[in-house]
Design an enzyme around this catalytic site. Structure first.
Site, PDB file in Angstrom:
ATOM      1  N   ASP A  36       0.829  -1.194   0.000  1.00 18.48           N
ATOM      2  CA  ASP A  36       0.000   0.000   0.000  1.00 18.48           C
ATOM      3  C   ASP A  36       0.868   1.250   0.000  1.00 18.48           C
ATOM      4  O   ASP A  36       2.010   1.240   0.484  1.00 18.48           O
ATOM      5  CB  ASP A  36      -0.886   0.039   1.255  1.00 18.48           C
ATOM      6  CG  ASP A  36      -1.956  -1.032   1.240  1.00 18.48           C
ATOM      7  OD1 ASP A  36      -2.242  -1.580   0.166  1.00 18.48           O
ATOM      8  OD2 ASP A  36      -2.501  -1.312   2.322  1.00 18.48           O
ATOM      9  N   ARG A  37       0.317   2.322  -0.496  1.00 17.63           N
ATOM     10  CA  ARG A  37       1.050   3.589  -0.561  1.00 17.63           C
ATOM     11  C   ARG A  37       1.603   3.997   0.808  1.00 17.63           C
ATOM     12  O   ARG A  37       2.751   4.434   0.929  1.00 17.63           O
ATOM     13  CB  ARG A  37       0.120   4.684  -1.093  1.00 17.63           C
ATOM     14  CG  ARG A  37       0.771   6.054  -1.239  1.00 17.63           C
ATOM     15  CD  ARG A  37      -0.209   7.056  -1.816  1.00 17.63           C
ATOM     16  NE  ARG A  37       0.435   8.314  -2.144  1.00 17.63           N
ATOM     17  CZ  ARG A  37      -0.175   9.328  -2.764  1.00 17.63           C
ATOM     18  NH1 ARG A  37      -1.452   9.225  -3.109  1.00 17.63           N
ATOM     19  NH2 ARG A  37       0.488  10.437  -3.037  1.00 17.63           N
TER      20      ARG A  37
END
Length: 251
Positions: free
Chosen positions: A63-64
């Site tokens: 995930d970012r």
């Protein structure tokens, strides 16, 4: 607020050979371009390609807002092989997270999940279809700090080790929310009131989830490879702020 990405510095390489390379991905850096994050202008794939001077292939995703070990292949053939290893559950992954409340010493989470976004693939990978999802939780440390929250005079948190045996989208975030111990800084699966508390009181603007380690058997040499990532600065700052021990459990 803390700056999470410093693109003036090269990406930190954790492992490199002729066919594979691993970086310590900073919190806030997208792996690749995405229509759901149109505000981003730099991506791990682009930065690593420019740094190494060759094409790179991410064999998995983070995930970012998650930092830590991110593995890339350096050829299409190795990319296919490693993606197959991930799909077959042959890659062992370990994460660390700081979560709300006191977690059990150990706990298995067996809770099916649905995909968040339409992403093609077969019917089992499309939104609305439940997929089996398993995560093992182990508590490493607990803390109680004199920070009022709601009707409570103090706040409690746990540092946990998370070992997923499946790789569903946002699995760790959803599983920790499911057992009512959401990861601090997680949006939208976490606790918005806790997230606001950390933003206002600690100027903390990331998610406290770190991809600590991956281990796999190299498909060509049969060597067992273990790659470990030190915590990013923001994760380390919050650990030192919340927990009495100043030493990071890196192993």
């Amino acid at each position: 607020m803390s700056q999470l990405i410093n693109t003036s510095q090269p990406l930190s390489l954790l492992y490199q050979r002729s066919d594979l390379v691993a970086i310590n991905k900073p919190h806030g850096l997208l792996v690749h371009r995405s229509h759901i994050a149109s505000d981003a202008s730099e991506f791990a794939v682009q930065l690593l390609r420019d740094q190494l001077g060759q094409r790179v292939y991410p064999v998995h995703r983070l995930d970012r807002k998650t930092g830590g070990v991110l593995l890339f292949a350096l050829s299409e053939s190795m990319n296919s092989i490693m993606q197959q290893q991930f799909a077959e559950g042959l890659i062992n992954k370990t994460y660390l997270a700081i979560v709300r409340g006191y977690t059990n010493d150990e706990q298995d989470i067996d809770y099916p999940l649905r995909r968040d976004h339409r992403n093609g693939g077969d019917a089992a990978s499309r939104p609305g279809v439940e997929q089996e999802a398993f995560t093992h939780v182990k508590t490493l440390q607990r803390t109680e700090i004199p920070l009022p929250f709601g009707n409570h005079a103090t706040s409690r948190y746990s540092l946990v080790e998370l070992t997923p045996t499946t790789g569903r989208m946002h699995q760790l975030r959803k599983h920790m929310a499911h057992i009512l111990h959401p990861i601090i800084g997680d949006r939208p699966h976490g606790c918005n009131k806790q997230n606001k508390l950390f933003k206002d009181h600690f100027e903390m603007n990331t998610m406290l989830l770190h991809a600590q380690r991956i281990s796999f058997t190299h498909p060509i040499t049969s060597e067992v490879i273990t790659i470990t990532a030190p915590w990013q600065t923001e994760f380390g700052r919050m650990f030192s702020t919340l927990f009495e021990s100043g030493s990071l459990p890196i192993y």
